[in-house]
Design a protein around this motif. Structure first.
Motif, short mmCIF file in Angstrom:
data_model
loop_
_atom_site.label_atom_id
_atom_site.label_comp_id
_atom_site.label_asym_id
_atom_site.label_seq_id
_atom_site.Cartn_x
_atom_site.Cartn_y
_atom_site.Cartn_z
N THR A 1 -0.77 -5.34 0.49
CA THR A 1 0.44 -5.85 -0.17
C THR A 1 0.01 -6.99 -1.08
N PRO A 2 0.69 -7.16 -2.20
CA PRO A 2 0.31 -8.24 -3.13
C PRO A 2 0.64 -9.61 -2.55
N GLU A 3 -0.22 -10.54 -2.83
CA GLU A 3 0.05 -11.94 -2.50
C GLU A 3 1.12 -12.46 -3.45
N SER A 4 1.72 -13.57 -3.11
CA SER A 4 2.79 -14.16 -3.90
C SER A 4 2.28 -14.83 -5.18
N LYS A 5 2.96 -14.55 -6.29
CA LYS A 5 2.63 -15.24 -7.54
C LYS A 5 2.97 -16.71 -7.44
N ASP A 6 3.95 -17.06 -6.59
CA ASP A 6 4.27 -18.47 -6.39
C ASP A 6 3.10 -19.20 -5.74
N LYS A 7 2.44 -18.53 -4.80
CA LYS A 7 1.30 -19.14 -4.10
C LYS A 7 0.05 -19.12 -4.98
N TYR A 8 -0.14 -18.04 -5.74
CA TYR A 8 -1.30 -17.88 -6.60
C TYR A 8 -0.81 -17.59 -8.02
N PRO A 9 -0.46 -18.61 -8.79
CA PRO A 9 0.15 -18.40 -10.11
C PRO A 9 -0.75 -17.69 -11.11
N TRP A 10 -2.04 -17.60 -10.82
CA TRP A 10 -2.94 -16.92 -11.74
C TRP A 10 -2.86 -15.40 -11.62
N ILE A 11 -2.13 -14.87 -10.63
CA ILE A 11 -1.95 -13.42 -10.53
C ILE A 11 -1.17 -12.96 -11.75
N SER A 12 -1.73 -11.99 -12.47
CA SER A 12 -1.10 -11.57 -13.73
C SER A 12 -0.97 -10.06 -13.85
N TRP A 13 -1.12 -9.33 -12.77
CA TRP A 13 -0.99 -7.88 -12.82
C TRP A 13 0.45 -7.55 -13.16
N ALA A 14 0.67 -6.94 -14.30
CA ALA A 14 2.02 -6.76 -14.85
C ALA A 14 2.93 -5.95 -13.94
N SER A 15 2.39 -4.94 -13.25
CA SER A 15 3.26 -4.06 -12.47
C SER A 15 3.67 -4.66 -11.12
N ILE A 16 3.07 -5.76 -10.73
CA ILE A 16 3.42 -6.36 -9.44
C ILE A 16 4.65 -7.24 -9.60
N ASP A 17 5.69 -6.86 -8.89
CA ASP A 17 6.88 -7.68 -8.82
C ASP A 17 7.27 -7.78 -7.35
N ALA A 18 6.58 -8.68 -6.65
CA ALA A 18 6.79 -8.81 -5.21
C ALA A 18 8.21 -9.24 -4.88
N ASN A 19 8.92 -9.77 -5.86
CA ASN A 19 10.28 -10.24 -5.61
C ASN A 19 11.34 -9.24 -6.08
N SER A 20 10.97 -7.99 -6.28
CA SER A 20 11.93 -6.98 -6.72
C SER A 20 13.01 -6.80 -5.66
N PRO A 21 14.27 -6.74 -6.06
CA PRO A 21 15.34 -6.53 -5.08
C PRO A 21 15.40 -5.08 -4.59
N ASP A 22 14.74 -4.16 -5.30
CA ASP A 22 14.84 -2.74 -4.98
C ASP A 22 13.70 -2.21 -4.11
N TYR A 23 12.52 -2.80 -4.21
CA TYR A 23 11.37 -2.24 -3.50
C TYR A 23 10.35 -3.31 -3.15
N SER A 24 9.47 -2.94 -2.23
CA SER A 24 8.28 -3.73 -1.89
C SER A 24 7.08 -2.93 -2.37
N ALA A 25 6.14 -3.59 -3.03
CA ALA A 25 4.96 -2.91 -3.56
C ALA A 25 3.84 -2.90 -2.52
N PHE A 26 3.18 -1.76 -2.40
CA PHE A 26 1.99 -1.60 -1.56
C PHE A 26 0.93 -0.92 -2.40
N TYR A 27 -0.33 -1.25 -2.15
CA TYR A 27 -1.44 -0.63 -2.87
C TYR A 27 -2.44 -0.10 -1.87
N ASN A 28 -2.63 1.22 -1.90
CA ASN A 28 -3.62 1.86 -1.05
C ASN A 28 -4.92 1.91 -1.86
N ILE A 29 -5.97 1.31 -1.33
CA ILE A 29 -7.26 1.27 -2.01
C ILE A 29 -8.26 2.01 -1.14
N GLY A 30 -8.77 3.13 -1.65
CA GLY A 30 -9.74 3.93 -0.92
C GLY A 30 -11.06 3.97 -1.66
#
Length: 195
Positions: free
Chosen positions: A110-139
């Motif tokens: 799961t993505p870390e918070s942009k509030d905690k790490y303001p240097w996170i700039s991955w455009a598609s990550i919106d951890a605060n979306s009201p509609d969904y929670s983002a998860f990334y499976n890395i294999g």
């Protein structure tokens, strides 16, 4: 919630994953060249000096390009709010890799918070979306064929989303270009409850 792998800016994601995967691939380590020259005989004995073989450079146990065949898959999941545990249970218990021979490691993150790490700039990550929670499976897989044989052959882009998904999954398959080995290692066993 399970431990997560911190995601970095896109340009750093692949080098981090490549370094992580190499940390557990001992076949890519350099072979140690051992040996000592024979002892010198006493001066009173007339024996010709031993001929030492020319020094050689360390030989890799496997060519460095072996890792060129490895592949890293990143799958972005958008999970409906309130259905996160249902999704994690699905991944851990139902989405099983039956033959792990070619699997180096796999992480559901799961993505870390942009509030905690303001240097996170991955455009598609919106951890605060009201509609969904983002998860990334890395294999990390030994080669593309291993991934295709275990997972890829079941991917059907026309299949409807699962009930807990807010949107279709997005995938990228990454091929190593360069890599480096770190001093840390990956966990030696699965997370609790993962099959």
């Amino acid at each position: 919630m399970r431990n997560t792998v911190q995601l970095l800016d896109r340009r750093y994601l692949f080098p981090v994953l490549a370094a992580v995967s190499l940390a557990i691939m001992p076949s890519l380590a350099w072979a140690e060249v051992a040996g000592t020259p024979p002892a010198t005989p006493p001066a009173a004995v007339a024996v010709p000096a031993p001929v030492s073989p020319a020094p050689t450079a360390p030989t890799p146990a496997a060519t460095a390009n072996t890792f060129d065949q490895a592949r890293i898959i990143v799958v972005e999941w958008k999970i409906k709010k309130g259905h996160e545990q249902e999704f994690l249970d699905y991944w851990a218990k139902k989405s099983v890799v039956s033959d792990r021979t070619g699997l180096v490691a796999e992480f559901m993150t799961t993505p870390e918070s942009k509030d905690k790490y303001p240097w996170i700039s991955w455009a598609s990550i919106d951890a605060n979306s009201p509609d969904y929670s983002a998860f990334y499976n890395i294999g990390i897989w030994k080669q593309a064929g291993d991934y295709v044989g275990q997972i890829g052959k079941y991917i059907d882009l026309n299949r409807p989303s699962l009930p807990f998904e807010a949107d279709k999954r997005h995938r990228v398959l990454l091929a190593p270009a360069e890599w480096r080995i770190g001093m840390s290692s990956l966990p030696t066993k699965d997370a609790e409850g993962v099959k």
